[in-house]
Design a protein around this motif. Structure first.
Motif, PDB file in Angstrom:
ATOM      1  N   THR A  11       0.830  -1.211   0.000  1.00 60.74           N
ATOM      2  CA  THR A  11       0.000   0.000   0.000  1.00 60.74           C
ATOM      3  C   THR A  11       0.861   1.256   0.000  1.00 60.74           C
ATOM      4  OG1 THR A  11      -0.134  -0.035   2.419  1.00 60.74           O
ATOM      5  CG2 THR A  11      -1.891  -1.167   1.202  1.00 60.74           C
ATOM      6  N   LYS A  12       2.184   1.063  -0.094  1.00 58.58           N
ATOM      7  CA  LYS A  12       3.118   2.181  -0.097  1.00 58.58           C
ATOM      8  C   LYS A  12       4.376   1.726  -0.826  1.00 58.58           C
ATOM      9  CE  LYS A  12       5.822   5.071   2.998  1.00 58.58           C
ATOM     10  NZ  LYS A  12       6.199   5.416   4.335  1.00 58.58           N
ATOM     11  N   SER A  13       5.004   2.610  -1.574  1.00 54.73           N
ATOM     12  CA  SER A  13       6.289   2.277  -2.205  1.00 54.73           C
ATOM     13  C   SER A  13       7.345   2.224  -1.109  1.00 54.73           C
ATOM     14  CB  SER A  13       6.683   3.329  -3.243  1.00 54.73           C
ATOM     15  OG  SER A  13       5.789   3.268  -4.340  1.00 54.73           O
ATOM     16  N   LEU A  14       8.192   1.203  -1.170  1.00 53.75           N
ATOM     17  CA  LEU A  14       9.179   0.989  -0.105  1.00 53.75           C
ATOM     18  C   LEU A  14      10.581   0.899  -0.683  1.00 53.75           C
ATOM     19  CD1 LEU A  14       7.269  -1.868   1.780  1.00 53.75           C
ATOM     20  CD2 LEU A  14       7.252   0.554   2.367  1.00 53.75           C
ATOM     21  N   ASP A  15      11.529   1.630  -0.071  1.00 52.24           N
ATOM     22  CA  ASP A  15      12.943   1.473  -0.407  1.00 52.24           C
ATOM     23  C   ASP A  15      13.480   0.366   0.476  1.00 52.24           C
ATOM     24  OD1 ASP A  15      13.173   3.531  -2.313  1.00 52.24           O
ATOM     25  OD2 ASP A  15      13.289   5.038  -0.705  1.00 52.24           O
ATOM     26  N   VAL A  16      14.184  -0.595  -0.132  1.00 46.88           N
ATOM     27  CA  VAL A  16      14.715  -1.722   0.631  1.00 46.88           C
ATOM     28  C   VAL A  16      16.121  -1.362   1.096  1.00 46.88           C
ATOM     29  CG1 VAL A  16      15.287  -4.170   0.573  1.00 46.88           C
ATOM     30  CG2 VAL A  16      13.309  -3.324  -0.706  1.00 46.88           C
ATOM     31  N   LYS A  17      16.312  -1.368   2.434  1.00 42.77           N
ATOM     32  CA  LYS A  17      17.613  -1.014   3.009  1.00 42.77           C
ATOM     33  C   LYS A  17      18.699  -1.968   2.516  1.00 42.77           C
ATOM     34  CE  LYS A  17      15.826   1.071   7.211  1.00 42.77           C
ATOM     35  NZ  LYS A  17      15.677   0.985   8.652  1.00 42.77           N
ATOM     36  N   GLY A  18      19.873  -1.422   2.229  1.00 47.96           N
ATOM     37  CA  GLY A  18      21.008  -2.229   1.799  1.00 47.96           C
ATOM     38  C   GLY A  18      20.868  -2.749   0.381  1.00 47.96           C
ATOM     39  N   SER A  19      19.983  -2.135  -0.396  1.00 52.28           N
ATOM     40  CA  SER A  19      19.723  -2.614  -1.751  1.00 52.28           C
ATOM     41  C   SER A  19      19.262  -1.442  -2.612  1.00 52.28           C
ATOM     42  CB  SER A  19      18.635  -3.685  -1.701  1.00 52.28           C
ATOM     43  OG  SER A  19      18.112  -3.949  -2.965  1.00 52.28           O
TER      44      SER A  19
END
Length: 194
Positions: free
Chosen positions: A142-150
């Motif tokens: 339900t939200k765009s997510l930045d993936v940590k370490g990637s």
């Protein structure tokens, strides 16, 4: 003959807590080192799910303890004591708890897990709408997510199939996006019906 087979005979193929005949099965009453006739009971799926805190407590379902707490089976008495304690804010449960007597050995067993100190609240993995999530469910972000370490950015509306619940943290699930397994907060997903 297995413990379960003997207990199914003892219980007449019924849940020893609510007398339901709906899929009765073995429930080892914790803590224990080995399953025996004395430390296990036969419980239906609904009772087992609520005992194991995999489902919200249904107060009306447990009114059955008013009768079954008088069982001569020690494991049934222990479970009844624990559940009545979890429901102690209900007047009927408090009244029954006042009447239920356990000797010192059974009381020590009943208190051993600390379950009686918890209230009826159950921590379950729930999506942004409060729908309960299970292993294997499909969800949509339900939200765009930045993936940590990637460099991966999981976009709004991305479907994540076959999720896994993170044990001991009801706010997190694991899912595979673009071949990568990531941890996702449950507040950013919606369960897909089906």
């Amino acid at each position: 003959m297995s413990v379960e087979a003997r207990l199914l005979i003892r219980s007449e193929q019924k849940c020893e807590l609510c007398n339901s005949t709906d899929s009765p099965g073995l429930y080892p009453v914790p803590p224990q080192s080995a399953n025996t006739d004395e430390n296990c009971i036969i419980a239906c799926d609904k009772c087992r799910a609520q005992l194991e805190k995999k489902e919200e407590l249904d107060n009306n379902h447990w009114v059955c303890l008013t009768e079954t707490m008088w069982s001569e089976v020690p494991a049934v008495q222990v479970v009844a004591w624990r559940m009545l304690n979890r429901l102690r804010n209900e007047s009927w449960a408090a009244d029954n708890l006042d009447m239920l007597y356990l000797d010192d050995e059974k009381l020590a067993w009943a208190r051993a897990t600390g379950d009686h100190e918890n209230d009826s609240a159950v921590d379950l993995h729930k999506d942004c709408n409060g729908t309960v999530l299970q292993n294997g469910d499909t969800v949509v972000l339900t939200k765009s997510l930045d993936v940590k370490g990637s460099s991966l950015n999981a976009k709004l509306g991305t479907t994540v199939k076959n999720i896994r619940l993170v044990e001991n943290n009801t706010e997190q699930i694991e899912g595979k996006i673009e071949g990568q397994i990531i941890v996702i907060l449950t507040k950013y997903v919606r369960k897909v019906a089906g």
